[in-house]
Design an enzyme around this catalytic site. Structure first.
Site, PDB file in Angstrom:
ATOM      1  N   ASN A  43       0.845  -1.198   0.000  1.00 35.39           N
ATOM      2  CA  ASN A  43       0.000   0.000   0.000  1.00 35.39           C
ATOM      3  C   ASN A  43       0.880   1.247   0.000  1.00 35.39           C
ATOM      4  O   ASN A  43       1.947   1.285   0.620  1.00 35.39           O
ATOM      5  CB  ASN A  43      -0.991  -0.005   1.162  1.00 35.39           C
ATOM      6  CG  ASN A  43      -0.379  -0.260   2.523  1.00 35.39           C
ATOM      7  OD1 ASN A  43       0.589  -0.986   2.644  1.00 35.39           O
ATOM      8  ND2 ASN A  43      -0.952   0.327   3.552  1.00 35.39           N
ATOM      9  N   GLU A  45       0.355   5.271   0.648  1.00 36.15           N
ATOM     10  CA  GLU A  45      -0.575   6.293   1.131  1.00 36.15           C
ATOM     11  C   GLU A  45      -0.160   7.675   0.658  1.00 36.15           C
ATOM     12  O   GLU A  45       0.920   7.867   0.080  1.00 36.15           O
ATOM     13  CB  GLU A  45      -0.647   6.214   2.666  1.00 36.15           C
ATOM     14  CG  GLU A  45      -1.160   4.856   3.111  1.00 36.15           C
ATOM     15  CD  GLU A  45      -1.378   4.732   4.606  1.00 36.15           C
ATOM     16  OE1 GLU A  45      -0.893   5.589   5.369  1.00 36.15           O
ATOM     17  OE2 GLU A  45      -2.054   3.762   4.994  1.00 36.15           O
ATOM     18  N   CYS A  54      -4.143   0.648  -2.575  1.00 39.89           N
ATOM     19  CA  CYS A  54      -3.959  -0.595  -1.822  1.00 39.89           C
ATOM     20  C   CYS A  54      -2.887  -1.482  -2.460  1.00 39.89           C
ATOM     21  O   CYS A  54      -2.624  -1.411  -3.673  1.00 39.89           O
ATOM     22  CB  CYS A  54      -5.257  -1.395  -1.800  1.00 39.89           C
ATOM     23  SG  CYS A  54      -6.613  -0.621  -0.936  1.00 39.89           S
ATOM     24  N   GLU A  56      -3.005  -4.617  -3.173  1.00 39.37           N
ATOM     25  CA  GLU A  56      -3.504  -5.538  -4.208  1.00 39.37           C
ATOM     26  C   GLU A  56      -3.524  -4.861  -5.570  1.00 39.37           C
ATOM     27  O   GLU A  56      -3.231  -5.470  -6.594  1.00 39.37           O
ATOM     28  CB  GLU A  56      -4.932  -5.997  -3.871  1.00 39.37           C
ATOM     29  CG  GLU A  56      -5.058  -6.775  -2.581  1.00 39.37           C
ATOM     30  CD  GLU A  56      -5.369  -5.892  -1.382  1.00 39.37           C
ATOM     31  OE1 GLU A  56      -4.826  -4.768  -1.285  1.00 39.37           O
ATOM     32  OE2 GLU A  56      -6.156  -6.328  -0.538  1.00 39.37           O
ATOM     33  N   CYS A  93     -10.107  -5.173   0.297  1.00 32.84           N
ATOM     34  CA  CYS A  93     -11.243  -4.236   0.291  1.00 32.84           C
ATOM     35  C   CYS A  93     -12.108  -4.449  -0.951  1.00 32.84           C
ATOM     36  O   CYS A  93     -11.708  -5.110  -1.916  1.00 32.84           O
ATOM     37  CB  CYS A  93     -10.739  -2.791   0.373  1.00 32.84           C
ATOM     38  SG  CYS A  93     -10.174  -2.122  -1.192  1.00 32.84           S
ATOM     39  N   CYS A  96     -10.643  -3.329  -4.382  1.00 28.03           N
ATOM     40  CA  CYS A  96      -9.639  -4.270  -4.909  1.00 28.03           C
ATOM     41  C   CYS A  96     -10.292  -5.539  -5.426  1.00 28.03           C
ATOM     42  O   CYS A  96      -9.843  -6.113  -6.422  1.00 28.03           O
ATOM     43  CB  CYS A  96      -8.608  -4.587  -3.834  1.00 28.03           C
ATOM     44  SG  CYS A  96      -7.512  -3.189  -3.524  1.00 28.03           S
TER      45      CYS A  96
HETATM   46  N1  THU Z   1      -5.292  -1.416   2.370  1.00 26.21           N
HETATM   47  C1  THU Z   1      -4.756  -2.234   1.433  1.00 26.21           C
HETATM   48  O1  THU Z   1      -3.600  -2.057   1.029  1.00 26.21           O
HETATM   49  N2  THU Z   1      -5.517  -3.228   0.944  1.00 26.21           N
HETATM   50  C2  THU Z   1      -6.790  -3.476   1.322  1.00 26.21           C
HETATM   51  O2  THU Z   1      -7.441  -4.355   0.746  1.00 26.21           O
HETATM   52  C3  THU Z   1      -7.393  -2.740   2.423  1.00 26.21           C
HETATM   53  C4  THU Z   1      -6.643  -1.543   2.881  1.00 26.21           C
HETATM   54  C5  THU Z   1      -4.477  -0.303   2.908  1.00 26.21           C
HETATM   55  C6  THU Z   1      -4.934   1.064   2.500  1.00 26.21           C
HETATM   56  C7  THU Z   1      -4.371   1.919   3.615  1.00 26.21           C
HETATM   57  O3  THU Z   1      -3.043   2.273   3.286  1.00 26.21           O
HETATM   58  C8  THU Z   1      -4.355   1.004   4.819  1.00 26.21           C
HETATM   59  O4  THU Z   1      -4.506  -0.316   4.311  1.00 26.21           O
HETATM   60  C9  THU Z   1      -5.442   1.274   5.827  1.00 26.21           C
HETATM   61  O5  THU Z   1      -6.684   1.309   5.237  1.00 26.21           O
END
Ligand code: THU
Length: 131
Positions: A43, A45, A54, A56, A93, A96
């Protein structure tokens, strides 16, 4: 290349270490096989929170940008989730899931660390489709 589930999970755990997550402090790693080749993602940010991507999707888009067309299996790990965290903390999520559907279809194998292995159709029944 034929990787075992545990090798894919190991690659996802390595990828999670590279996460840029100063805001959530929640590392996520993903590793997938596309046309037999391994791709990983973490991920990433942003101070403008909605621009976060994310793990994925980073892995998926890396595979696509390398010319791959289909994803066969993906492993996902959230190493910062507490050991007694509900399963929901560990799952990909919804956004994704829809992106994975585009390139993996309903039979994509999804390996979720500390949860188990399932098909994407279990995670996203009735996915949106235009074709
Ligand atoms: N996140 C992912 O990388 N994948 C997911 O399927 C759910 C959330 C990350 C996004 C963010 O950087 C952190 O998790 C918290 O939401």
């Amino acid at each position: 290349m034929s990787l075992t589930e545990s090798q894919l999970l190991e690659a996802a755990r390595d990828a999670a270490k590279l996460a840029y997550c100063p805001y959530s402090k929640f590392h996520v790693g993903a590793a997938l096989i596309a046309d037999g080749v391994l791709f990983s993602g973490c991920n990433v940010e942003n101070a403008s929170y909605g621009l976060t991507i994310c793990a994925e999707r980073v892995a998926t888009f890396s595979a696509l940008a390398a010319g791959k067309k289909r994803i066969e299996a993906i492993a996902v790990t959230c190493p910062d989730a507490a050991l007694d965290a509900p399963m929901d903390y560990l799952m990909p999520c919804g956004a994704c899931r829809q992106v994975l559907f585009e390139f993996g279809g309903p039979d994509l194998i999804v390996i979720v660390d500390r949860v188990g292995t399932m098909r994407l159709s279990e995670l996203l029944p009735h996915a949106f489709k235009l074709l």
